[in-house]
Scaffold this motif. Structure first.
Motif, PDB file in Angstrom:
ATOM      1  N   SER A 151       0.845  -1.212   0.000  1.00  0.00           N
ATOM      2  CA  SER A 151       0.000   0.000   0.000  1.00  0.00           C
ATOM      3  C   SER A 151       0.875   1.255   0.000  1.00  0.00           C
ATOM      4  O   SER A 151       0.924   1.988   0.979  1.00  0.00           O
ATOM      5  CB  SER A 151      -0.919   0.009   1.220  1.00  0.00           C
ATOM      6  N   ASP A 250      -6.907   2.570   4.673  1.00  0.00           N
ATOM      7  CA  ASP A 250      -7.597   1.923   3.551  1.00  0.00           C
ATOM      8  C   ASP A 250      -8.707   2.816   3.015  1.00  0.00           C
ATOM      9  O   ASP A 250      -9.040   2.772   1.830  1.00  0.00           O
ATOM     10  CB  ASP A 250      -8.201   0.581   4.004  1.00  0.00           C
ATOM     11  N   SER A 253      -7.655   4.919  -0.069  1.00  0.00           N
ATOM     12  CA  SER A 253      -6.873   4.271  -1.128  1.00  0.00           C
ATOM     13  C   SER A 253      -7.202   4.753  -2.550  1.00  0.00           C
ATOM     14  O   SER A 253      -6.408   4.567  -3.465  1.00  0.00           O
ATOM     15  CB  SER A 253      -7.034   2.748  -1.045  1.00  0.00           C
TER      16      SER A 253
END
Ligand code: HXC
Length: 273
Positions: A151, A250, A253
């Motif tokens: 990530s 998250d 993202s």
């Protein structure tokens, strides 16, 4: 320095969301970046902060590590973002000692208040070198490590001066325009490889070196600056840290190539910080 958690983190975030993530932060001993780092470490990340002063950087790292039992926070002083080799060595050391680099905060900046007639070309170049070349060097040094992350995220700490221009800040305005532009190019070039690249643009943030240098703070209150901010108050370091948590989480993202002004809509009203 004991900092109550409520000063740098909203209670909406959950423990451990950044477990096994490593953040690399330039200018990480500064007021804003150290609080961004503190929030990420509190939520599970390990961190490496970079700075020119060995003493200040190592002390800040030690202090940040106290927010979570078992946190690893590496402080690498003696590192100038203008020097690509020293930054590369720091990024490589971070990856070796902490297991990689997942997030980058390009926060190192140079600033002073000066009119154009008081700026030598070396003074202008110095700020361009720290802010623009330093940010480029940061991207270059960390990208090989980011490419190995599941990530990979980058945040650049910019400003809002350059949306309108600002007296006594010609050098910084020019530099931050370039930082915003670099952010966009990185988003387009590395987006297909999973990287997100975004700017956080703080407005007037209370109790920071920047506000003190601008002669704001209490003086700004008196001058009615705060009254002109649509959200009705100066920003806090927590406002910036919370935006950072969002962009690295998250939940952030799909946010890529954006400038997130954390300024209570100040620049839209008065074109100031
Ligand atoms: C005019 C100045 C000046 C000033 C330095 N210079 N201060 N010119 N007015 N107040 C000139 C010097 O005379 C010299 O030009 C050139 O700039 C380089 O100065 P050095 O001191 O040799 O550079 P250096 O040691 O590399 O230090 C860089 C710095 C310094 C930017 C000048 O302030 C610094 O290290 N800052 C890092 C920390 C920082 O600024 N943090 C604030 C970030 S806050 P000549 O021609 O004489 O050689 C922020 C948010 C915005 O960015 C806040 C709003 C204010």
């Amino acid at each position: 320095m004991s900092v109550p958690e409520s000063k740098y983190l909203s209670p909406v975030w959950r423990d451990g969301i950044f477990k096994d993530r490593v953040v690399f932060v330039t200018g990480g001993a500064g007021t804003i970046c150290s609080m961004q780092t503190r929030a990420l470490v509190r939520l599970g990340a390990d961190a490496c902060i970079i700075g020119r002063s060995v003493e200040k950087t190592e002390a800040a790292a030690k202090d940040i590590a106290t927010v979570r039992a078992g946190a690893k926070v590496l402080g690498i002083g003696g590192c100038d973002v203008r020097k690509a080799e020293s930054l590369q060595a720091a990024a490589d050391r971070c990856a070796k000692e902490l297991g990689g680099i997942d997030f980058v905060i390009a926060g190192a900046a140079g600033n002073f208040v000066a009119p154009i007639e008081g700026l030598s070309s070396n003074a202008f170049k110095t700020v361009m070198d720290i802010d623009v070349l330093g940010t480029f060097n940061t991207v270059k040094a960390t990208m090989p490590h980011l490419m190995r992350s599941a990530s990979p995220r980058i945040i650049y700490v910019s400003a809002t001066f350059h949306y309108t221009g600002m007296p006594m800040q010609a050098h910084v305005s020019a530099a931050k325009s370039a930082v915003d532009s670099l952010m966009a190019s990185v988003a387009l070039e590395y987006g297909p490889r999973g990287v997100t690249s975004n700017v956080i643009a703080p407005g007037g943030i209370a109790d920071t070196e920047g506000m003190a240098r601008l002669g704001s703070g209490e003086e700004a209150e008196r001058a009615g600056y705060v009254k002109g901010i649509p959200s009705g108050r100066l920003g806090t370091v927590r406002d910036v840290a919370d935006a950072t948590v969002f962009l690295f989480s998250d939940a952030g993202s799909y946010v890529n190539g954006q400038v997130l002004a954390v300024d209570g809509a100040a620049w839209r009203r008065q074109g100031a910080i």
